[in-house]
Design a protein around this motif. Structure first.
Motif, PDB file in Angstrom:
ATOM      1  N   ALA A  16      11.512 -16.720  54.558  1.00 59.35           N
ATOM      2  CA  ALA A  16      10.449 -17.068  55.496  1.00 59.35           C
ATOM      3  C   ALA A  16      11.042 -17.875  56.655  1.00 59.35           C
ATOM      4  CB  ALA A  16       9.372 -17.868  54.783  1.00 59.35           C
ATOM      5  N   ARG A  17      12.109 -18.637  56.359  1.00 59.40           N
ATOM      6  CA  ARG A  17      12.736 -19.438  57.415  1.00 59.40           C
ATOM      7  C   ARG A  17      13.675 -18.586  58.270  1.00 59.40           C
ATOM      8  NH1 ARG A  17      13.327 -23.644  53.498  1.00 59.40           N
ATOM      9  NH2 ARG A  17      15.447 -22.946  53.092  1.00 59.40           N
ATOM     10  N   ASP A  18      14.196 -17.522  57.690  1.00 63.34           N
ATOM     11  CA  ASP A  18      15.228 -16.737  58.372  1.00 63.34           C
ATOM     12  C   ASP A  18      14.609 -15.529  59.063  1.00 63.34           C
ATOM     13  OD1 ASP A  18      17.359 -15.359  59.237  1.00 63.34           O
ATOM     14  OD2 ASP A  18      18.360 -15.149  57.288  1.00 63.34           O
ATOM     15  N   ARG A  19      14.271 -15.727  60.371  1.00 66.37           N
ATOM     16  CA  ARG A  19      13.574 -14.631  61.041  1.00 66.37           C
ATOM     17  C   ARG A  19      14.503 -13.478  61.391  1.00 66.37           C
ATOM     18  NH1 ARG A  19      10.124 -17.922  65.167  1.00 66.37           N
ATOM     19  NH2 ARG A  19       9.647 -19.606  63.775  1.00 66.37           N
ATOM     20  N   SER A  20      15.822 -13.779  61.469  1.00 62.67           N
ATOM     21  CA  SER A  20      16.718 -12.657  61.775  1.00 62.67           C
ATOM     22  C   SER A  20      16.714 -11.670  60.617  1.00 62.67           C
ATOM     23  CB  SER A  20      18.136 -13.138  62.074  1.00 62.67           C
ATOM     24  OG  SER A  20      18.692 -13.712  60.933  1.00 62.67           O
ATOM     25  N   ALA A  21      16.580 -12.221  59.388  1.00 62.40           N
ATOM     26  CA  ALA A  21      16.504 -11.325  58.226  1.00 62.40           C
ATOM     27  C   ALA A  21      15.247 -10.468  58.321  1.00 62.40           C
ATOM     28  CB  ALA A  21      16.502 -12.136  56.946  1.00 62.40           C
ATOM     29  N   LEU A  22      14.163 -11.079  58.754  1.00 59.23           N
ATOM     30  CA  LEU A  22      12.917 -10.307  58.870  1.00 59.23           C
ATOM     31  C   LEU A  22      13.063  -9.213  59.941  1.00 59.23           C
ATOM     32  CD1 LEU A  22      10.199 -13.076  58.539  1.00 59.23           C
ATOM     33  CD2 LEU A  22      10.869 -11.367  56.875  1.00 59.23           C
ATOM     34  N   PHE A  23      13.777  -9.543  61.021  1.00 58.22           N
ATOM     35  CA  PHE A  23      14.016  -8.544  62.074  1.00 58.22           C
ATOM     36  C   PHE A  23      14.774  -7.347  61.498  1.00 58.22           C
ATOM     37  CE2 PHE A  23      17.001  -6.813  65.206  1.00 58.22           C
ATOM     38  CZ  PHE A  23      16.128  -6.384  66.188  1.00 58.22           C
ATOM     39  N   PHE A  24      15.843  -7.658  60.736  1.00 56.06           N
ATOM     40  CA  PHE A  24      16.635  -6.579  60.142  1.00 56.06           C
ATOM     41  C   PHE A  24      15.828  -5.804  59.108  1.00 56.06           C
ATOM     42  CE2 PHE A  24      20.283  -8.811  61.895  1.00 56.06           C
ATOM     43  CZ  PHE A  24      21.015  -7.737  62.349  1.00 56.06           C
ATOM     44  N   MET A  25      14.935  -6.536  58.422  1.00 56.57           N
ATOM     45  CA  MET A  25      14.169  -5.888  57.349  1.00 56.57           C
ATOM     46  C   MET A  25      13.139  -4.915  57.878  1.00 56.57           C
ATOM     47  SD  MET A  25      13.145  -8.723  54.581  1.00 56.57           S
ATOM     48  CE  MET A  25      11.750  -7.759  54.056  1.00 56.57           C
ATOM     49  N   LEU A  26      12.432  -5.335  58.917  1.00 57.40           N
ATOM     50  CA  LEU A  26      11.260  -4.564  59.303  1.00 57.40           C
ATOM     51  C   LEU A  26      11.388  -3.851  60.647  1.00 57.40           C
ATOM     52  CD1 LEU A  26       8.640  -7.205  58.183  1.00 57.40           C
ATOM     53  CD2 LEU A  26       9.574  -5.303  56.893  1.00 57.40           C
ATOM     54  N   VAL A  27      11.800  -4.588  61.678  1.00 58.64           N
ATOM     55  CA  VAL A  27      11.748  -4.010  63.019  1.00 58.64           C
ATOM     56  C   VAL A  27      12.859  -2.976  63.227  1.00 58.64           C
ATOM     57  CG1 VAL A  27      11.767  -4.535  65.487  1.00 58.64           C
ATOM     58  CG2 VAL A  27      10.779  -6.163  63.865  1.00 58.64           C
ATOM     59  N   LEU A  28      14.075  -3.368  62.881  1.00 52.93           N
ATOM     60  CA  LEU A  28      15.223  -2.503  63.172  1.00 52.93           C
ATOM     61  C   LEU A  28      15.150  -1.134  62.468  1.00 52.93           C
ATOM     62  CD1 LEU A  28      17.708  -2.690  64.949  1.00 52.93           C
ATOM     63  CD2 LEU A  28      18.993  -3.397  62.949  1.00 52.93           C
ATOM     64  N   PRO A  29      14.840  -1.104  61.149  1.00 52.86           N
ATOM     65  CA  PRO A  29      14.802   0.223  60.505  1.00 52.86           C
ATOM     66  C   PRO A  29      13.809   1.171  61.163  1.00 52.86           C
ATOM     67  CG  PRO A  29      14.617  -1.521  58.862  1.00 52.86           C
ATOM     68  CD  PRO A  29      14.593  -2.178  60.187  1.00 52.86           C
ATOM     69  N   VAL A  30      12.622   0.634  61.516  1.00 48.80           N
ATOM     70  CA  VAL A  30      11.600   1.502  62.102  1.00 48.80           C
ATOM     71  C   VAL A  30      12.070   1.983  63.479  1.00 48.80           C
ATOM     72  CG1 VAL A  30       9.237   1.576  62.959  1.00 48.80           C
ATOM     73  CG2 VAL A  30       9.738   0.455  60.785  1.00 48.80           C
ATOM     74  N   ALA A  31      12.651   1.064  64.275  1.00 55.72           N
ATOM     75  CA  ALA A  31      13.133   1.453  65.609  1.00 55.72           C
ATOM     76  C   ALA A  31      14.199   2.535  65.497  1.00 55.72           C
ATOM     77  CB  ALA A  31      13.681   0.234  66.341  1.00 55.72           C
ATOM     78  N   ILE A  32      15.101   2.372  64.536  1.00 54.26           N
ATOM     79  CA  ILE A  32      16.190   3.353  64.403  1.00 54.26           C
ATOM     80  C   ILE A  32      15.663   4.702  63.911  1.00 54.26           C
ATOM     81  CG2 ILE A  32      18.294   3.865  63.080  1.00 54.26           C
ATOM     82  CD1 ILE A  32      19.314   1.218  63.713  1.00 54.26           C
TER      83      ILE A  32
END
Lengths: 386, 385
Positions: A16-32
Motif C-alpha cells: 500500500a505504501r509502494d505505489r511504484s509496485a502498484l503501477f507495475f501491477m496494474l497500469v503497465l500490464p494493461v497498457a502493454i
C-alpha cells in the motif's frame, strides 16, 4: 496460523505504501497488452510506401496490381528520400521501389526487379514483403506465361499478353483452417498477448517478495520471529501467502480487463483458476529464493525486474516461441513461463480443460516446490546457523 | 568546479560499491538487449518451421509434394503426412508448425475445375500459418499460369503436350523482389535493443541523483554539507555529473559488448557517440523533472518508473521500429525516446546524414535542457529548504 496472517498483513501494508509496485501491477500490464496487441494482433492491412521511378505502362500495371493486393495498403511516395523518411517516421511499415528501367526489362523479356525496403526485425515489414511477393508473383507469372506462349506459337507478345490477361486462369482457392477444438469463432486479437503479459507481470511482481524478505532479514525481524516457537517454514509460508494474495488479485484484474475490455475468452474457469494459482506459487517461490540468497535489498530490488524480463523473454512472453531459433526453443522448455503459456494456449485456443493442461500444471507445481523448498532450506541455515 | 568533481567522485564511488547502480546501468540493459536480440534471431541461427504436406499418391498432386519434399527450403522443412486428419492432429499437438493439403486430381484446376488447397494452422502460430499459406499461394499461382498457357496456346491452335505443361509449371515469375538499398542495411536486433534498453534503464540510473538528494536530507548529511561553503547548486551538479558518467559508461559498455560479442552494427562511431551523449542529456533532463515532482524517496521511484515506461511505450522501445500503429508512430516523435531510437536506427542502417543526426541530437539536448532546468530549479528549492 496467526503468524501467517501477520506476514500477509505486513506484505499488504508494504504494498500500500509502494505505489511504484502498484503501477507495475496494474497500469503497465494493461497498457502493454493494448499496445502490443494493437501492434502484432490485428492490423489487417499493412501500409506500404511505393516509389515508381519508371514511367512505363508496365510500371503502371504493377502499381495497379499492388493496389489490389490483399493485406497491404499502398501509399504512393515521390522518391527514395521521402520513402526513407516515412519508414523512419513509422508512417509505412515497408517500401517498394519500382526502379527506372523496369519497363525496359519487362519488354526485353528479362526478369525485372523490384526493391523492397524495410526492417527485417519488424513482423509488419515481413508481412508486407510477403504480400508484395505474392502479388507480384501473380503478375510476373502471367508475363512469363505470355512469353512462353509467344515462343511456342510465334504470335506477337503484346497480343498474347492481352489474351493471357483476359483468360480466366485456374480456379484454385487457398483456404486457411484453424485446427483445435476451440468453440470461439472470432478470437480477440489480444488472445495471444494477454496471457503473455499476464504471465510476465505476475512473475515480475511476485519476485518482488525477494527485496522485502532481504529487508526483513537485514533488520532482524525474521531472527526475532524465529526466537518464538514459529518454525522457519511457517515464516516462509507467511511471506509467501502475502505475495500469493497480491499475485492472485493482480491476475484477476488482468483476466477481468482482458475479458471485458479486449474480449479475451480465457477458457475453462476451473482450469484457468488452477493455472493462475500454480503460476503464482512459482513466482512466489522464485521471489522467496531470491530473498533468501540475496544479501542487499537494493541489489535484489534492481535484479528483480531484470530476472523477470529475461525469463519472460526466454519463456515466450515477448516474442512467440515459434520464431525462436531451435537452440532457444530448448532453453524455453526449462523456463516456467513456457509451460504456463502452453497451458493458456490449450485453454484459449483449444478449449481444453483441467486434464489437458495437467502436464503443464505438474511441471509448474514441481518448479514451485523446488523453489519454495530451496528458500526454506537456505533461510533455515541462514537464520539458525549464526 | 573542484567541489563538483569531489561530490561527483564520492557519489560515484558509493554507487559502484553498492552494486545495484551497476546492475541498473550496465547489467540490466546488456542482459535484456542480448536476450531480446537472441529471441528475434541472433547468432544461434534462425527459427525452423516444420510444414506437413498431405498429397495424393500420384498425378500432379504427388509431383508437387515430391518437389516440395526434395527442395532445400531452409528454414522450412516439409514433412510428408498420410492424411489431413493426421496432419490436423499433429499441428494441434504442436509436432508440426502448419500443414498443407494438396488434393488428388489437382490437375482438374488446369482444365477449368475448381480446386481447394487447404492450409491447416494453429491459431496461435501466425508466422508458421503465413509460411504455409505462401507455399499454397505459390502452387495456386503456378496452376493459374499453366491454365492460361494451355488455354491461350490451345486457342491459337498450337499443339499442347506434356512438355508445354511441364514448362509452364516450372515458369518463374518475370518480376523478382529483391532487398532494396534505399534504407541502407538491415538493422541488427542487438543494435536496436541495445540502444532501446540502455535508454530505458538510463531513466533509473539518472533517477538515483534526485533520490539521493532526498536520502541525504533525511539522513542529515545534506544539511552538514550545506553548512560548509558548498552551495546547493554545487551539490546538485556533483550528483548530476556522477549519474551522467554512470549512465554514459553503461550506454558505452552496452555499445561495445553488443558490437564485439554479438555482431551488432550501431553505425559510424562519431554519430553514435553524439547521439548517446544527447540521449543521456535528454533522459537526465526528463528524469530530473519527473523526480522533482516527488516529495519522498518512494515517490521518486514511482514517478521515475511511470515516466520511463510510459515514454518507452509511446517511443517504441518495446516493439521495434516500423511495428508501431500509425498513431503511436506519430506520438513517438513527441518523445525523446522516439527521436533517439530514430537517430540510432538511421545510424545503424547507414541512412543517417550529418545534418539529420545533428538535428536529432539538438532536439534531444533541447528536451534535456528545457525539462532539466525546470526540474533542477524545483529540486534546488527542496535542497535549500
Amino acid at each position: 496460523m496467526s503468524a501467517v496472517r501477520a506476514f500477509v498483513s505486513m506484505v499488504l501494508r508494504h504494498l500500500a505504501r509502494d505505489r511504484s509496485a502498484l503501477f507495475f501491477m496494474l497500469v503497465l500490464p494493461v497498457a502493454i497488452i493494448v499496445i502490443i496487441g494493437s501492434t502484432f494482433g490485428g492490423q489487417t492491412r499493412v501500409r506500404v510506401g511505393v516509389v515508381v521511378e519508371d514511367g512505363s505502362a508496365a510500371a503502371g500495371e504493377l502499381l495497379a496490381e499492388l493496389r489490389d493486393a490483399p493485406g497491404i495498403e499502398v501509399r504512393e511516395v515521390d522518391d527514395r528520400d521521402e520513402l526513407t523518411s516515412r519508414l523512419r517516421r513509422f508512417a509505412v511499415a515497408a517500401g517498394v521501389i519500382v526502379p527506372a528501367g523496369y519497363g525496359d526489362r519487362v519488354a526485353a523479356g528479362r526478369t525485372a526487379e523490384l526493391e523492397v525496403v524495410g526492417d527485417l526485425t519488424s513482423l509488419q515489414a515481413v508481412a508486407a514483403r510477403a504480400a508484395v511477393e505474392r502479388s507480384t508473383a501473380g503478375l510476373g507469372g502471367r508475363i512469363a506465361a505470355a512469353r512462353l506462349v509467344a515462343a511456342e506459337t510465334g504470335r506477337p507478345l503484346e497480343e498474347v499478353r492481352t489474351a493471357v490477361e483476359r483468360d480466366e486462369g485456374a480456379s484454385v482457392e487457398v483456404r486457411v483452417r484453424d485446427v483445435g477444438e476451440a468453440v470461439i469463432g472470432d478470437r480477440s486479437r489480444f488472445s495471444l498477448t494477454a496471457p503473455q503479459n499476464l504471465v510476465l507481470f505476475v512473475f515480475i511482481n511476485t519476485l518482488g517478495a525477494g527485496a522485502l524478505l532481504v529487508r526483513s532479514r537485514q533488520v532482524g525481524v525474521l531472527r526475532r520471529v524465529l526466537a518464538t516457537p514459529t518454525p522457519a517454514w511457517r515464516i516462509v509460508a507467511g511471506l509467501g501467502a502475502g505475495w500469493m494474495a497480491v499475485a492472485l488479485v493482480q491476475s484477476l484484474i488482468i483476466v477481468a480487463v482482458g475479458a471485458v475490455a479486449f474480449g479475451v475468452a480465457w477458457g475453462d474457469p476451473l482450469a484457468a483458476s488452477a493455472l493462475i494459482l500454480v503460476f503464482a506459487l512459482v513466482g512466489t517461490g522464485g521471489g522467496l529464493l531470491l530473498g533468501a540468497v540475496g544479501r542487499n535489498e537494493d541489489r535484489v530490488g534492481a535484479m528483480t525486474p531484470v530476472v523477470g524480463l529475461v525469463l519472460g523473454a526466454l519463456g515466450g512472453c515477448m516474442t512467440p516461441v515459434e520464431v525462436f531459433p531451435p537452440a532457444l526453443v530448448r532453453v524455453a522448455h526449462a523456463i516456467p513461463h513456457y509451460w504456463a503459456l502452453e497451458a493458456w494456449r490449450t485453454l484459449i485456443f483449444d478449449g481444453g480443460g483441467l486434464v489437458d493442461i495437467a502436464p503443464s500444471l505438474g511441471v509448474l507445481a514441481g518448479v514451485a516446490v523446488v523453489l519454495g523448498g530451496s528458500a526454506v532450506a537456505v533461510l533455515r541455515r541462514d537464520l539458525t546457523g549464526g | 568546479m573542484r567541489a563538483v568533481l569531489v561530490i561527483a567522485r564520492g557519489d560515484l564511488v558509493r554507487r559502484v560499491r553498492n552494486r545495484s547502480a551497476l546492475i541498473t546501468a550496465v547489467v540490466a540493459p546488456l542482459a535484456l538487449s542480448v536476450v531480446f536480440s537472441l529471441v528475434v534471431g541472433g547468432p544461434g541461427g534462425s527459427a525452423r518451421f516444420d510444414i506437413g504436406v498431405v498429397a495424393g499418391a500420384g498425378g500432379l498432386s504427388g509431383e508437387i509434394a515430391t518437389g516440395l519434399l526434395e527442395a532445400d527450403a531452409t528454414p522450412v522443412r516439409f514433412v510428408r503426412i498420410d492424411s489431413s486428419t493426421t496432419a490436423a492432429r499433429r499441428v494441434d499437438d504442436g509436432e508440426l508448425d502448419a500443414a498443407l493439403v494438396i488434393p488428388a486430381g489437382i490437375e482438374e484446376a488446369v482444365g477449368g475445375g475448381a480446386v481447394t488447397l487447404e492450409v491447416l494452422r494453429n491459431p496461435d502460430q501466425v508466422v508458421s500459418g503465413g509460411i504455409a499459406e505462401s507455399v499454397a499461394t505459390d502452387i495456386a499461382q503456378r496452376l493459374d499460369r499453366v491454365a492460361r498457357v494451355l488455354s491461350v496456346t490451345g486457342e491459337a491452335g498450337a499443339r499442347v503436350d506434356g512438355s508445354t505443361m511441364a514448362a509452364a509449371m516450372e515458369l518463374e515469375s518475370a518480376v523478382a523482389v529483391v532487398a532494396g538499398r534505399s534504407a541502407g542495411r538491415d538493422l541488427t536486433p542487438a543494435a536496436f535493443f541495445g540502444a532501446s534498453m540502455s535508454m530505458l534503464f538510463l531513466f533509473f540510473t539518472v533517477g538515483f541523483a534526485s533520490e539521493s538528494v532526498l536520502v541525504e536530507r533525511r539522513q542529515g548529511t545534506l544539511d552538514r554539507l550545506l553548512s560548509t561553503p558548498t552551495s546547493a547548486a554545487t551539490v546538485l551538479a556533483g550528483k548530476a555529473v556522477s549519474v551522467g558518467v554512470l549512465g554514459l559508461v553503461g550506454f558505452c559498455v552496452v555499445w561495445g559488448v553488443t558490437t564485439l560479442g554479438f555482431g551488432a552494427r550501431w553505425g559510424r562511431w562519431p554519430g553514435v557517440l553524439a547521439v548517446i551523449v544527447a540521449t543521456t542529456v535528454a533522459v537526465a533532463g526528463v528524469a530530473t523533472f519527473a523526480a522533482s515532482l516527488a516529495r519522498t524517496e518512494q515517490q521518486t521511484q514511482t514517478v521515475t518508473a511511470a515516466v520511463a515506461f510510459t515514454l518507452a511505450l509511446l517511443g517504441g522501445n518495446f516493439v521495434g521500429p516500423g511495428q508501431s500503429p500509425e498513431l503511436l508512430g506519430t506520438l513517438s516523435r513527441l518523445t525523446p525516446n522516439g527521436w533517439a531510437l530514430g537517430a540510432f536506427a538511421d545510424l545503424a542502417t547507414d541512412t543517417a546524414t550529418g545534418a539529420g543526426t545533428l538535428r536529432a541530437a539538438a532536439v534531444l539536448v533541447g528536451f534535456g535542457v528545457a525539462l532539466g532546468a525546470v526540474g533542477a530549479a524545483r529540486i534546488h528549492r527542496v535542497v535549500q529548504r
